[in-house]
Every structure is written in C-alpha cells, then in structure tokens.
Design a protein around this motif. Structure first.
Motif, PDB file in Angstrom:
ATOM      1  N   MET A 157       0.847  -1.205   0.000  1.00 17.45           N
ATOM      2  CA  MET A 157       0.000   0.000   0.000  1.00 17.45           C
ATOM      3  C   MET A 157       0.882   1.255   0.000  1.00 17.45           C
ATOM      4  N   ASP A 158       1.900   1.236   0.856  1.00 19.65           N
ATOM      5  CA  ASP A 158       2.837   2.348   0.966  1.00 19.65           C
ATOM      6  C   ASP A 158       3.454   2.637  -0.424  1.00 19.65           C
ATOM      7  N   MET A 159       3.930   1.577  -1.067  1.00 24.79           N
ATOM      8  CA  MET A 159       4.591   1.757  -2.379  1.00 24.79           C
ATOM      9  C   MET A 159       3.612   2.256  -3.441  1.00 24.79           C
ATOM     10  N   CYS A 160       2.436   1.652  -3.484  1.00 24.93           N
ATOM     11  CA  CYS A 160       1.468   1.998  -4.555  1.00 24.93           C
ATOM     12  C   CYS A 160       0.795   3.345  -4.306  1.00 24.93           C
ATOM     13  N   LEU A 161       0.599   3.713  -3.034  1.00 24.33           N
ATOM     14  CA  LEU A 161      -0.123   4.965  -2.750  1.00 24.33           C
ATOM     15  C   LEU A 161       0.806   6.177  -2.706  1.00 24.33           C
ATOM     16  N   THR A 162       2.032   6.000  -2.203  1.00 27.77           N
ATOM     17  CA  THR A 162       2.946   7.156  -2.190  1.00 27.77           C
ATOM     18  C   THR A 162       3.758   7.228  -3.475  1.00 27.77           C
ATOM     19  N   GLY A 163       3.943   6.098  -4.143  1.00 29.08           N
ATOM     20  CA  GLY A 163       4.759   6.076  -5.361  1.00 29.08           C
ATOM     21  C   GLY A 163       6.248   6.145  -5.072  1.00 29.08           C
ATOM     22  N   ARG A 164       6.627   5.953  -3.796  1.00 27.94           N
ATOM     23  CA  ARG A 164       8.053   6.071  -3.455  1.00 27.94           C
ATOM     24  C   ARG A 164       8.839   4.856  -3.939  1.00 27.94           C
ATOM     25  N   MET A 165      10.157   5.045  -4.001  1.00 25.67           N
ATOM     26  CA  MET A 165      11.008   3.918  -4.402  1.00 25.67           C
ATOM     27  C   MET A 165      11.556   3.219  -3.168  1.00 25.67           C
ATOM     28  N   MET A 166      11.880   1.945  -3.331  1.00 21.97           N
ATOM     29  CA  MET A 166      12.531   1.213  -2.242  1.00 21.97           C
ATOM     30  C   MET A 166      13.887   0.729  -2.758  1.00 21.97           C
ATOM     31  N   ASN A 167      14.913   0.863  -1.910  1.00 25.71           N
ATOM     32  CA  ASN A 167      16.234   0.440  -2.371  1.00 25.71           C
ATOM     33  C   ASN A 167      16.401  -1.071  -2.207  1.00 25.71           C
ATOM     34  N   ALA A 168      17.557  -1.562  -2.642  1.00 31.21           N
ATOM     35  CA  ALA A 168      17.765  -3.014  -2.661  1.00 31.21           C
ATOM     36  C   ALA A 168      17.690  -3.612  -1.258  1.00 31.21           C
ATOM     37  N   GLU A 169      18.249  -2.876  -0.289  1.00 32.99           N
ATOM     38  CA  GLU A 169      18.264  -3.406   1.080  1.00 32.99           C
ATOM     39  C   GLU A 169      16.852  -3.584   1.619  1.00 32.99           C
ATOM     40  N   GLU A 170      16.019  -2.547   1.400  1.00 32.86           N
ATOM     41  CA  GLU A 170      14.630  -2.638   1.868  1.00 32.86           C
ATOM     42  C   GLU A 170      13.899  -3.754   1.116  1.00 32.86           C
ATOM     43  N   ALA A 171      14.203  -3.870  -0.175  1.00 32.19           N
ATOM     44  CA  ALA A 171      13.534  -4.899  -0.980  1.00 32.19           C
ATOM     45  C   ALA A 171      13.904  -6.295  -0.503  1.00 32.19           C
ATOM     46  N   GLU A 172      15.151  -6.479  -0.092  1.00 32.81           N
ATOM     47  CA  GLU A 172      15.548  -7.798   0.398  1.00 32.81           C
ATOM     48  C   GLU A 172      14.894  -8.084   1.751  1.00 32.81           C
ATOM     49  N   ARG A 173      14.915  -7.034   2.613  1.00 33.45           N
ATOM     50  CA  ARG A 173      14.278  -7.193   3.935  1.00 33.45           C
ATOM     51  C   ARG A 173      12.811  -7.565   3.791  1.00 33.45           C
ATOM     52  N   ALA A 174      12.161  -6.984   2.790  1.00 35.66           N
ATOM     53  CA  ALA A 174      10.722  -7.198   2.604  1.00 35.66           C
ATOM     54  C   ALA A 174      10.409  -8.508   1.876  1.00 35.66           C
ATOM     55  N   GLY A 175      11.430  -9.159   1.340  1.00 41.87           N
ATOM     56  CA  GLY A 175      11.195 -10.429   0.648  1.00 41.87           C
ATOM     57  C   GLY A 175      10.914 -10.289  -0.837  1.00 41.87           C
ATOM     58  N   LEU A 176      11.104  -9.077  -1.371  1.00 39.53           N
ATOM     59  CA  LEU A 176      10.872  -8.896  -2.822  1.00 39.53           C
ATOM     60  C   LEU A 176      12.005  -9.511  -3.636  1.00 39.53           C
ATOM     61  N   VAL A 177      13.226  -9.426  -3.090  1.00 42.12           N
ATOM     62  CA  VAL A 177      14.372  -9.981  -3.819  1.00 42.12           C
ATOM     63  C   VAL A 177      14.999 -11.097  -2.988  1.00 42.12           C
ATOM     64  N   SER A 178      15.631 -12.045  -3.683  1.00 39.15           N
ATOM     65  CA  SER A 178      16.185 -13.190  -2.954  1.00 39.15           C
ATOM     66  C   SER A 178      17.573 -12.885  -2.411  1.00 39.15           C
ATOM     67  N   ARG A 179      18.334 -12.054  -3.121  1.00 39.20           N
ATOM     68  CA  ARG A 179      19.662 -11.674  -2.618  1.00 39.20           C
ATOM     69  C   ARG A 179      20.141 -10.389  -3.283  1.00 39.20           C
ATOM     70  N   ILE A 180      21.083  -9.724  -2.600  1.00 41.27           N
ATOM     71  CA  ILE A 180      21.690  -8.498  -3.130  1.00 41.27           C
ATOM     72  C   ILE A 180      23.163  -8.774  -3.384  1.00 41.27           C
ATOM     73  N   VAL A 181      23.664  -8.281  -4.515  1.00 43.36           N
ATOM     74  CA  VAL A 181      25.095  -8.447  -4.803  1.00 43.36           C
ATOM     75  C   VAL A 181      25.660  -7.112  -5.279  1.00 43.36           C
ATOM     76  N   ALA A 182      26.988  -7.008  -5.293  1.00 46.85           N
ATOM     77  CA  ALA A 182      27.619  -5.799  -5.823  1.00 46.85           C
ATOM     78  C   ALA A 182      27.225  -5.667  -7.294  1.00 46.85           C
ATOM     79  N   ALA A 183      27.071  -4.425  -7.747  1.00 48.19           N
ATOM     80  CA  ALA A 183      26.602  -4.203  -9.124  1.00 48.19           C
ATOM     81  C   ALA A 183      27.484  -4.941 -10.140  1.00 48.19           C
ATOM     82  N   ASP A 184      28.794  -4.928  -9.914  1.00 43.18           N
ATOM     83  CA  ASP A 184      29.703  -5.569 -10.873  1.00 43.18           C
ATOM     84  C   ASP A 184      29.529  -7.093 -10.930  1.00 43.18           C
TER      85      ASP A 184
END
Ligand code: CAA
Length: 258
Positions: A157-184
């Motif tokens: 709801m927060d994402m869809c109603l405010t339209g804000r972005m979430m960074n990789a760390e928040e996305a991993e904490r929230a379960g959207l992504v399985s892992r974070i790695v260095a860009a390279d």
C-alpha cells in the motif's frame, strides 16, 4: 533472430535476454514487449535451454511502461488491444525457470515484469517502485496483486499509494528480492544461479516452479494435495531414477532433462 530493443544470447543451457533501449531507460514499449515475448517463446521451444536470465542496464532494468506511448490511449483501445494481457504476460506464462537480474530502476511495469520472474537478484544499486499514482493511474501489469503477495499489504500500500522507491536493502528485507550483490557481480551471480538450475532435470525444475506458483492460487490443503500428486508423478521420470541412483552410488547425477 535480430531484435531492435532487446539482445539475446545463449551460454550453455542458459538463455539471456537483455533489455536494450537505453534512450528511454528500457521503457517497455509495444515493440520491446513483443520482442520479449518472441524471445521467450524461442527459449521455451529450445530443448537445450534450461533457465533464462532477464536483465537490463546498469542504470535501469526498466523504467516502466512507455508513458509516451500510453498517454493518448483510450479505454476501448486498451481493452481491445491490451498490451499487458498479450505480450507482457508472456513472462508470467513462461514455463521454464526465469531469473530477473535487476540493477538501477525497476519502476512501474519494470517492477511488475521483475515480479513475474521466479526470483529477483538485485544489485545494490537497484530501486523498485510502483510510481504510477504520480501519473494519475495505478499499476496495471500485476503490481497491485503481486507486490502485496511479495511484501505484504502494508508495504505494498505504501509503495502503490505514495509512489516512493525502495532500495535493494529494503527490498531484500521485505522479501521482494532473494539476494543483493555488488553491481559488478550481478550478471555473474545470476548466471551462476541459472547454470545451477539448468543443470538439474528440466521437467522436475518446471514442476517445482509450477508447484511453488500454486501456493499463490490455492488453499493449503489443496496445495499440499497438488504437491503430493506431482511428487508421486516424478517417480515416472528417468531423472528421478538417475538422481537417486547417483546419490546411492556416491556419484554426480547426469540428468537427461526429459
Ligand atoms: N516511458 C517513456 N520514457 C521514459 C520512461 C517511461 N516510463 N522513463 C524514462 N523515460 C525517458 C525519459 O522521458 C527520457 O527521455 P528523453 O531523454 O527523450 O527526455 C529518458 O528516458 C531518460 O529519463 P530521465 O531524463 O527522466 O532520467 P532521470 O535519470 O532524470 O530519471 C527516472 C529517471 C526517475 C526513472 C525517470 O525517468 C522516471 O520517473 N521515469 C518514469 C517512471 C514511471 O513513472 N514508471 C511508470 C510507468 S507507467 C506503468 O508502468 C504502468 C504499468 O503499471 C504497466
């Protein structure tokens, strides 16, 4: 086949699709999603492909649907020629395992396409969002349905109603992504995961994907019954015989993938 807005390549049993529309941050215009659907169809038909990696550029996985292409559409034209139902859903319909490797912006339709993949590996530069509300619309390619299933109601709801972005760390904490790695390391990590998947039995990997996806469609009792029946059916495959025989004789399994 030569594409204009994506690039494709094959490495071993892995197919790679790279969005390639840098002038518009990989905005998902009709041409791009049509090419994406064609590339997926080709990889699905290719018996030598066991997994696909879908990725973009360092700056953007995809900045969403092409706003300039959408702005003058009307209800009837969208209803009659629904781009999301037609070409976009090819990602959700893809039956082999598919990994999204996300760096930079994954906004609107970009986030929605990433969520249609089986899992998301994010670079530390990744930014996810459903900013459609800033355009006077809401997510239209699964965002209001897949995001709450991935991160829960409050954050969705927060994402869809405010339209804000979430960074990789928040996305991993929230379960959207399985892992974070260095860009390279993003592509190498995604390729390593894809190669590991592609080395398994393809039909068993496809059935596993189908069963996990059923968790979103069914109640627990039905889902468990579905799982058990598919598990039992796997004993009709040569790959089950090979996998278990290999374990028992302490050697590596050589799956026939069919
Ligand atoms: N559609 C069309 N063009 C886009 C685009 C999009 N979604 N996103 C970026 N572009 C274009 C810009 O218009 C610009 O083109 P020009 O150079 O010709 O002006 C170019 O890409 C570079 O973009 P910016 O100059 O804006 O780059 P920036 O670094 O300043 O900002 C950004 C980056 C924050 C991602 C910004 O581009 C942006 O906000 N983009 C739109 C994001 C968005 O709203 N996505 C949702 C789309 S609607 C949707 O997806 C519906 C759905 O549910 C399916």
């Amino acid at each position: 086949m030569a594409y204009k807005t994506i690039q494709t390549k094959t490495e071993g049993r892995v197919g790679v699709i790279t969005f390639d529309r840098p002038s518009a941050l990989n905005a998902l215009c009709d041409e791009l999603t049509t090419e994406l659907a064609a590339a997926l169809e080709a990889f699905e038909a290719d018996e030598d492909i066991g997994c696909v990696v879908l990725t973009g550029s360092a700056k953007a996985f995809a900045a969403g649907a092409d706003i300039k292409e959408l702005q003058d559409r009307d209800f009837v034209s969208l209803y009659m020629h629904d781009p999301f139902a037609k070409s976009w859903e090819s990602v959700a319909r893809f039956r082999k395992p598919i990994i999204a490797a996300v760096a930079g912006y994954a906004l609107g339709g970009g986030c929605e396409i990433a969520m249609m993949c089986d899992f998301i590996i994010a670079a530390e530069t990744a930014k996810f969002g459903q900013p459609e509300i800033n355009l006077g619309v809401m997510p239209g390619a699964g965002g209001t349905q897949r995001l709450p299933r991935a991160v829960g109601k409050s954050k969705a709801m927060d994402m869809c109603l405010t339209g804000r972005m979430m960074n990789a760390e928040e996305a991993e904490r929230a379960g959207l992504v399985s892992r974070i790695v260095a860009a390279d390391d993003l592509l190498d990590t995604a390729m390593e995961a894809a190669e590991a998947i592609a080395a398994k039995s393809l039909p068993i990997a496809m059935m596993t994907k189908e069963a996990v996806n059923m968790a979103y469609e069914m109640g627990l009792t039905e889902g468990i019954r579905f799982e058990r029946r598919v598990f039992q059916s796997q004993f009709a495959t040569e790959d089950q015989k090979e996998g278990m025989a290999a374990f028992a004789s302490k050697r590596a399994a050589h799956f026939r993938h069919r």
